[in-house]
Scaffold this active site. Structure first.
Site, short mmCIF file in Angstrom:
data_model
loop_
_atom_site.label_atom_id
_atom_site.label_comp_id
_atom_site.label_asym_id
_atom_site.label_seq_id
_atom_site.Cartn_x
_atom_site.Cartn_y
_atom_site.Cartn_z
N GLU A 172 0.80 -1.24 0.00
CA GLU A 172 0.00 0.00 0.00
C GLU A 172 0.84 1.29 0.00
OE1 GLU A 172 -2.68 -0.47 3.33
OE2 GLU A 172 -3.51 -2.32 2.52
N GLU A 177 -6.08 -10.82 -1.48
CA GLU A 177 -6.94 -10.60 -0.30
C GLU A 177 -8.40 -10.53 -0.72
OE1 GLU A 177 -5.58 -7.30 2.13
OE2 GLU A 177 -3.49 -7.76 1.75
O1 9MR Z 1 -7.62 -8.51 8.31
C1 9MR Z 1 -6.71 -7.69 9.03
C2 9MR Z 1 -7.35 -7.25 10.33
O2 9MR Z 1 -7.50 -8.34 11.21
C3 9MR Z 1 -6.50 -6.16 10.99
O3 9MR Z 1 -7.20 -5.66 12.10
C4 9MR Z 1 -6.24 -5.06 9.98
C5 9MR Z 1 -5.43 -3.96 10.61
O4 9MR Z 1 -4.77 -3.17 9.69
O5 9MR Z 1 -5.58 -5.59 8.86
C6 9MR Z 1 -6.37 -6.50 8.15
O6 9MR Z 1 -5.72 -6.93 6.99
C7 9MR Z 1 -5.42 -5.93 6.02
C8 9MR Z 1 -4.21 -6.40 5.25
O7 9MR Z 1 -3.15 -6.67 6.12
C9 9MR Z 1 -3.77 -5.38 4.20
N1 9MR Z 1 -4.86 -5.04 3.34
C10 9MR Z 1 -6.11 -4.65 3.98
C11 9MR Z 1 -6.52 -5.74 4.96
C12 9MR Z 1 -7.88 -5.42 5.57
O8 9MR Z 1 -7.82 -4.25 6.35
#
Ligand code: 9MR
Length: 341
Positions: A151, A259
């Site tokens: 990102e 994802e």
């Molecule tokens: O699914 C993840 C969630 O459990 C966490 O709280 C969150 C915090 O940033 O991150 C989520 O995963 C993210 C991923 O690492 C990067 N892309 C977006 C995902 C959804 O927020």
């Protein structure tokens, strides 16, 4: 038919798995083992899970350019993957989020003054080196792909080139080339069998800033592919999504869908059926591209079931809260139209 039978000989077909699942493995193992042949830690391989604050601070000044790391959070996934015999994606090394502020400061406290570029580049290099060495030397062949940078490009919170500047300590310490530096270090320390990825959300709305910023790194052979996170909604236009994918592929990138989830607002029976069709259209288009030679190597869904999803209330995944398959699952298998639902 399950996802391994449908895709296992063609793709890595993965899921992000929350850590507690490994502590209740019997409950989830059938579902996971019959559908997924690679796993991503939902949180346990992110810098905030790996960086060791106490040890880094307590061992100053020797740790000044080399923060300490620990790998206890991801031990359950590593153990399970080795037992089951599946691969892992490493998500993620350099990200503005889920990376503690203390990592960027002089004294490893969150209130401390940020270090200069030279020191932060040392910390970055050592972090990438340590994490890759832990997995690649300790568990050869376990990690098949790494999200080196996550990102980094965003028009709204970015600089004139779209490099994420706001609320991004990497940008504030290293500077606007931080993502390039991360790719350089990852390339230096990764083995040849580990694919290096740039991973991002909303790729369909920003393929050009991604491609222009990655151009030099790609030319220099520092990365293999682009991870399209694919947090989609029923209202998202798949034409636009695949136009971006085709653009990345035509520039020579390997593509992974990293994802995937498809959110449904105000879900009812009819919308959940449409979600099934949406997943099916998506997988049809992915597989037809693959069959005609596009280098799409993996599809990972971001979670197991709706109640475990980060998108609470959006019914975004393949299984419901009782772990029963939804129309989304049959669509994902490309069996939706044929099934008797
Ligand atoms: O699914 C993840 C969630 O459990 C966490 O709280 C969150 C915090 O940033 O991150 C989520 O995963 C993210 C991923 O690492 C990067 N892309 C977006 C995902 C959804 O927020």
């Amino acid at each position: 038919m399950n996802a391994i039978e449908a895709y296992g000989d063609k793709l890595y077909i993965g899921a992000a798995i929350p850590n507690f699942v490994f502590a209740s493995w019997d409950k989830y193992s059938d579902l996971i083992m019959s559908n997924f042949n690679c796993y991503t830690c939902e949180n346990e391989m992110k810098p905030e899970a790996i960086l060791d604050e106490e040890k880094s601070r307590n061992t100053l000044p020797s740790s000044y350019k080399h923060a300490a790391v620990k790998f206890d959070a991801c031990a359950p996934v590593v153990k399970t993957a080795l037992t089951v015999g599946v691969k892992l994606r490493l998500h993620t090394l350099v990200w503005h989020s889920q990376t503690p502020d203390w990592f960027f400061t002089e004294d490893y406290t969150s209130g401390g003054a940020p270090v200069c570029r030279e020191v932060m580049l040392c910390r970055m290099e050592n972090y990438i080196k340590d994490v890759l060495a832990f997995f690649l030397e300790g568990y050869p062949d376990l990690i098949y792909a790494v999200d080196v940078v996550n990102e980094a490009f965003d028009r709204e919170s970015g600089d004139e080139n779209g490099v994420r500047r706001d609320k991004n300590m990497w940008y504030q310490t290293v500077g606007s080339d931080y993502y390039y530096q991360a790719l350089l270090f990852a390339h230096k320390y990764a083995g040849h069998s580990t694919k290096l990825f740039y991973n991002d959300y909303s790729c369909m709305y920003k393929p050009d800033i991604i491609l222009s910023n990655l151009k030099s790194a790609k030319k220099e052979g520092l990365l293999d592919g682009i991870g399209m996170q694919s947090h989609l909604s029923l209202t998202d236009n798949q034409e636009l999504y695949f136009a971006a994918m085709d653009k990345f592929a035509s520039e020579g990138y390997e593509i992974e869908v990293t994802e995937l989830d498809v959110g449904v607002k105000d879900a009812d029976h009819e919308k959940l059926e449409r979600q099934g069709e949406y997943y099916q259209d998506l997988m049809d288009r992915i597989m037809s591209r693959r069959e005609s030679g596009t280098n799409i190597s993996a599809v990972t869904v971001w979670g197991l079931s709706d109640h475990l999803s980060w998108r609470r209330g959006e019914h975004a995944l393949l299984f419901d809260e009782n772990l029963n398959p939804k129309p989304a699952y049959y669509g994902f298998l490309r069996q939706y139209k044929k099934s008797e639902l």
